[in-house]
Design a protein around this motif. Structure first.
Motif, PDB file in Angstrom:
ATOM      1  N   SER A 178       0.862  -1.188   0.000  1.00 12.61           N
ATOM      2  CA  SER A 178       0.000   0.000   0.000  1.00 12.61           C
ATOM      3  C   SER A 178       0.890   1.225   0.000  1.00 12.61           C
ATOM      4  CB  SER A 178      -0.868   0.039   1.258  1.00 12.61           C
ATOM      5  OG  SER A 178      -1.950  -0.824   1.124  1.00 12.61           O
ATOM      6  N   CYS A 179       0.774   2.024  -1.017  1.00 18.65           N
ATOM      7  CA  CYS A 179       1.634   3.197  -1.151  1.00 18.65           C
ATOM      8  C   CYS A 179       0.788   4.466  -1.123  1.00 18.65           C
ATOM      9  CB  CYS A 179       2.419   3.120  -2.457  1.00 18.65           C
ATOM     10  SG  CYS A 179       3.583   1.734  -2.472  1.00 18.65           S
ATOM     11  N   ASP A 180       1.166   5.385  -0.258  1.00 18.15           N
ATOM     12  CA  ASP A 180       0.399   6.627  -0.114  1.00 18.15           C
ATOM     13  C   ASP A 180       0.988   7.755  -0.945  1.00 18.15           C
ATOM     14  OD1 ASP A 180      -1.115   5.242   1.754  1.00 18.15           O
ATOM     15  OD2 ASP A 180       0.166   5.869   3.416  1.00 18.15           O
ATOM     16  N   THR A 181       2.183   7.530  -1.466  1.00 12.90           N
ATOM     17  CA  THR A 181       2.861   8.574  -2.242  1.00 12.90           C
ATOM     18  C   THR A 181       3.677   7.925  -3.354  1.00 12.90           C
ATOM     19  OG1 THR A 181       4.842   8.435  -0.891  1.00 12.90           O
ATOM     20  CG2 THR A 181       3.174  10.038  -0.186  1.00 12.90           C
ATOM     21  N   GLU A 182       4.140   8.765  -4.272  1.00 12.51           N
ATOM     22  CA  GLU A 182       5.019   8.292  -5.338  1.00 12.51           C
ATOM     23  C   GLU A 182       6.339   7.783  -4.742  1.00 12.51           C
ATOM     24  OE1 GLU A 182       6.211  11.387  -7.984  1.00 12.51           O
ATOM     25  OE2 GLU A 182       6.818   9.962  -9.534  1.00 12.51           O
ATOM     26  N   ALA A 183       6.825   8.459  -3.711  1.00  9.94           N
ATOM     27  CA  ALA A 183       8.090   8.023  -3.084  1.00  9.94           C
ATOM     28  C   ALA A 183       7.941   6.616  -2.497  1.00  9.94           C
ATOM     29  CB  ALA A 183       8.498   9.019  -1.999  1.00  9.94           C
ATOM     30  N   ASP A 184       6.795   6.331  -1.875  1.00  9.57           N
ATOM     31  CA  ASP A 184       6.531   4.970  -1.369  1.00  9.57           C
ATOM     32  C   ASP A 184       6.599   3.958  -2.509  1.00  9.57           C
ATOM     33  OD1 ASP A 184       6.012   5.819   1.194  1.00  9.57           O
ATOM     34  OD2 ASP A 184       3.865   5.377   1.175  1.00  9.57           O
ATOM     35  N   HIS A 185       5.953   4.306  -3.616  1.00 12.10           N
ATOM     36  CA  HIS A 185       5.897   3.409  -4.777  1.00 12.10           C
ATOM     37  C   HIS A 185       7.311   3.079  -5.257  1.00 12.10           C
ATOM     38  CE1 HIS A 185       4.977   2.008  -8.858  1.00 12.10           C
ATOM     39  NE2 HIS A 185       5.736   2.977  -9.316  1.00 12.10           N
ATOM     40  N   ILE A 186       8.141   4.099  -5.385  1.00 12.45           N
ATOM     41  CA  ILE A 186       9.507   3.891  -5.889  1.00 12.45           C
ATOM     42  C   ILE A 186      10.300   3.012  -4.906  1.00 12.45           C
ATOM     43  CG2 ILE A 186      11.700   5.088  -6.366  1.00 12.45           C
ATOM     44  CD1 ILE A 186       9.862   7.429  -7.434  1.00 12.45           C
ATOM     45  N   GLU A 187      10.140   3.277  -3.625  1.00 11.91           N
ATOM     46  CA  GLU A 187      10.870   2.499  -2.612  1.00 11.91           C
ATOM     47  C   GLU A 187      10.394   1.037  -2.584  1.00 11.91           C
ATOM     48  OE1 GLU A 187      10.719   4.289   1.302  1.00 11.91           O
ATOM     49  OE2 GLU A 187      11.642   2.516   2.216  1.00 11.91           O
ATOM     50  N   ALA A 188       9.079   0.850  -2.637  1.00 11.84           N
ATOM     51  CA  ALA A 188       8.540  -0.519  -2.594  1.00 11.84           C
ATOM     52  C   ALA A 188       8.951  -1.304  -3.835  1.00 11.84           C
ATOM     53  CB  ALA A 188       7.014  -0.486  -2.457  1.00 11.84           C
ATOM     54  N   LYS A 189       8.970  -0.640  -4.996  1.00 15.72           N
ATOM     55  CA  LYS A 189       9.400  -1.328  -6.225  1.00 15.72           C
ATOM     56  C   LYS A 189      10.843  -1.801  -6.079  1.00 15.72           C
ATOM     57  CE  LYS A 189       7.413  -2.196  -9.193  1.00 15.72           C
ATOM     58  NZ  LYS A 189       6.575  -3.442  -9.155  1.00 15.72           N
ATOM     59  N   ALA A 190      11.678  -0.954  -5.481  1.00 15.38           N
ATOM     60  CA  ALA A 190      13.096  -1.308  -5.317  1.00 15.38           C
ATOM     61  C   ALA A 190      13.252  -2.518  -4.402  1.00 15.38           C
ATOM     62  CB  ALA A 190      13.865  -0.115  -4.765  1.00 15.38           C
ATOM     63  N   GLN A 191      12.223  -2.756  -3.565  1.00 12.29           N
ATOM     64  CA  GLN A 191      12.278  -3.909  -2.658  1.00 12.29           C
ATOM     65  C   GLN A 191      11.520  -5.113  -3.212  1.00 12.29           C
ATOM     66  OE1 GLN A 191      11.284  -2.732   1.382  1.00 12.29           O
ATOM     67  NE2 GLN A 191      12.426  -0.834   1.156  1.00 12.29           N
ATOM     68  N   GLY A 192      11.085  -5.026  -4.462  1.00 16.23           N
ATOM     69  CA  GLY A 192      10.496  -6.192  -5.126  1.00 16.23           C
ATOM     70  C   GLY A 192       8.997  -6.351  -4.977  1.00 16.23           C
ATOM     71  N   TRP A 193       8.311  -5.320  -4.491  1.00 21.83           N
ATOM     72  CA  TRP A 193       6.859  -5.418  -4.301  1.00 21.83           C
ATOM     73  C   TRP A 193       6.104  -5.018  -5.559  1.00 21.83           C
ATOM     74  CZ3 TRP A 193       4.148  -6.596   0.282  1.00 21.83           C
ATOM     75  CH2 TRP A 193       4.956  -6.811   1.415  1.00 21.83           C
ATOM     76  N   ARG A 194       4.912  -5.554  -5.727  1.00 23.69           N
ATOM     77  CA  ARG A 194       3.917  -4.911  -6.589  1.00 23.69           C
ATOM     78  C   ARG A 194       3.201  -3.896  -5.690  1.00 23.69           C
ATOM     79  NH1 ARG A 194      -0.227  -8.334  -8.478  1.00 23.69           N
ATOM     80  NH2 ARG A 194      -0.725  -6.694  -9.952  1.00 23.69           N
ATOM     81  N   THR A 195       2.764  -2.799  -6.287  1.00 21.72           N
ATOM     82  CA  THR A 195       2.242  -1.709  -5.453  1.00 21.72           C
ATOM     83  C   THR A 195       0.801  -1.362  -5.796  1.00 21.72           C
ATOM     84  OG1 THR A 195       3.019   0.028  -6.938  1.00 21.72           O
ATOM     85  CG2 THR A 195       4.562  -0.699  -5.239  1.00 21.72           C
ATOM     86  N   PHE A 196       0.111  -0.849  -4.798  1.00 25.31           N
ATOM     87  CA  PHE A 196      -1.230  -0.281  -4.959  1.00 25.31           C
ATOM     88  C   PHE A 196      -1.120   1.131  -4.405  1.00 25.31           C
ATOM     89  CE2 PHE A 196      -5.526   0.848  -3.909  1.00 25.31           C
ATOM     90  CZ  PHE A 196      -6.294   0.251  -4.899  1.00 25.31           C
ATOM     91  N   ARG A 197      -1.175   2.122  -5.316  1.00 31.33           N
ATOM     92  CA  ARG A 197      -0.887   3.505  -4.905  1.00 31.33           C
ATOM     93  C   ARG A 197      -2.144   4.354  -4.974  1.00 31.33           C
ATOM     94  NH1 ARG A 197       1.342   8.347  -7.727  1.00 31.33           N
ATOM     95  NH2 ARG A 197       1.150   7.188  -9.668  1.00 31.33           N
ATOM     96  N   ILE A 198      -2.405   5.059  -3.915  1.00 31.45           N
ATOM     97  CA  ILE A 198      -3.472   6.057  -3.914  1.00 31.45           C
ATOM     98  C   ILE A 198      -2.831   7.366  -4.389  1.00 31.45           C
ATOM     99  CG2 ILE A 198      -3.131   6.580  -1.461  1.00 31.45           C
ATOM    100  CD1 ILE A 198      -6.160   6.996  -1.268  1.00 31.45           C
ATOM    101  N   ARG A 199      -3.579   8.138  -5.167  1.00 30.84           N
ATOM    102  CA  ARG A 199      -2.986   9.353  -5.737  1.00 30.84           C
ATOM    103  C   ARG A 199      -4.032  10.445  -5.859  1.00 30.84           C
ATOM    104  NH1 ARG A 199      -3.659   9.940 -11.680  1.00 30.84           N
ATOM    105  NH2 ARG A 199      -5.147   8.354 -12.307  1.00 30.84           N
ATOM    106  N   LEU A 200      -3.550  11.640  -6.128  1.00 27.47           N
ATOM    107  CA  LEU A 200      -4.446  12.747  -6.463  1.00 27.47           C
ATOM    108  C   LEU A 200      -4.688  12.708  -7.966  1.00 27.47           C
ATOM    109  CD1 LEU A 200      -2.614  15.556  -4.427  1.00 27.47           C
ATOM    110  CD2 LEU A 200      -4.710  14.333  -3.776  1.00 27.47           C
ATOM    111  N   ALA A 201      -5.792  13.281  -8.408  1.00 28.10           N
ATOM    112  CA  ALA A 201      -6.086  13.295  -9.847  1.00 28.10           C
ATOM    113  C   ALA A 201      -4.967  13.986 -10.617  1.00 28.10           C
ATOM    114  CB  ALA A 201      -7.423  13.994 -10.084  1.00 28.10           C
TER     115      ALA A 201
END
Ligand code: SF4
Length: 262
Positions: A178-201
């Motif tokens: 679960s990623c709340d920001t783009e930075a979370d997404h980038i970090e989780a990807k680097a650790q091998g996760w698939r991500t589900f990111r909430i974002r602003l329009a």
């Protein structure tokens, strides 16, 4: 004691039990007493976004879920999730309804206990072919990974999300980060996760992400029970998922983003 899955399904249909307890013991997050309960086993849920799925609730055993919410003791089941009400967050779960109802039924002894009411060896068969949601409320990583292994081993598909992805890497196999920001997404990807990111329009979608097909922005084309993308690295789907904050807590997400940008 019920020893096979067929007899358990009969007991559930007769309402002898309302569901089964998958785990009862210390939280892997902070050691407080928690329980993991699976319900809607023989019937599926009526949730309009997920469709018919087995639902699971991760709750503290020693206090009402609303008290846990108010005091911040929900950290035992939700970790340091930014969406928690204690953090003025954007969690969408209506704890006063479904979660409180599950807690009440737990207190009344409505859920079958492993080793007492049923033989744990049946769990893989009980959920064979099911669509299984890990953590309809609560973070799956609050319970040991082993507690989920048998229930999801023969399931047709599973949906799960964890905000505890930095701490519990084993869950990458069966949950999305679960990623709340783009930075979370980038970090989780680097650790091998698939991500589900909430974002602003106004936030762009990344090339490896797709809009959740159940979302308004993607045309609300399907429900989770048909889509089955959010099952971690073991799922057939390989894309990461993004969704625009929506519903009654969307404004809270905007405020969260404003806070962390300040
Ligand atoms: S991507 Fe699919 S499985 Fe994931 S939340 Fe959206 S509809 Fe559900």
């Amino acid at each position: 004691m019920i020893r096979n899955a067929q007899d358990m399904v009969k007991a559930l249909k007769r309402s002898t039990f309302s569901g089964v307890i998958l785990y009862e013991g210390p939280s892997m997050i902070d050691g407080a007493p928690i329980v993991v309960i699976a319900n809607r086993i023989a019937t599926g849920s009526n949730n309009e976004k997920t469709g018919a799925m087995v639902q699971t609730f991760i709750i503290r055993t020693d206090m009402h879920p609303l008290d846990a919410l108010k005091t911040g003791a929900d950290e035992s089941v939700c970790g340091s999730c930014n969406a928690r009400p204690a953090k003025d967050g954007f969690c969408y779960v209506n704890v006063g309804q479904s979660v409180a109802s599950v807690y009440g039924a737990y207190q009344r002894g409505r859920y079958a206990r492993p080793g007492i009411d049923y033989d744990r060896a049946m769990l893989a068969d009980l959920f064979e072919g099911a669509l299984f949601r890990l953590g309809s409320y609560g973070d799956p990583a609050a319970a040991p990974f082993e507690a989920w292994e048998a229930p999801v081993s023969k399931a047709k598909a599973r949906n799960g999300y964890t905000h505890q992805w930095r701490r519990f890497p084993a869950f990458a196999a069966i949950c999305m980060a679960s990623c709340d920001t783009e930075a979370d997404h980038i970090e989780a990807k680097a650790q091998g996760w698939r991500t589900f990111r909430i974002r602003l329009a106004s936030d762009p979608i990344h090339p490896r992400e797709i809009a959740c097909p159940a979302s308004k922005e993607a045309g609300a084309k399907t429900v989770c029970a048909s889509c089955r993308a959010c099952g971690g690295t073991r799922a057939k789907a390989k894309a990461d998922i993004a969704i625009i904050a929506h519903g009654p807590t969307a404004r809270r997400y905007e405020l969260f983003r404003a806070r962390i940008a300040a």
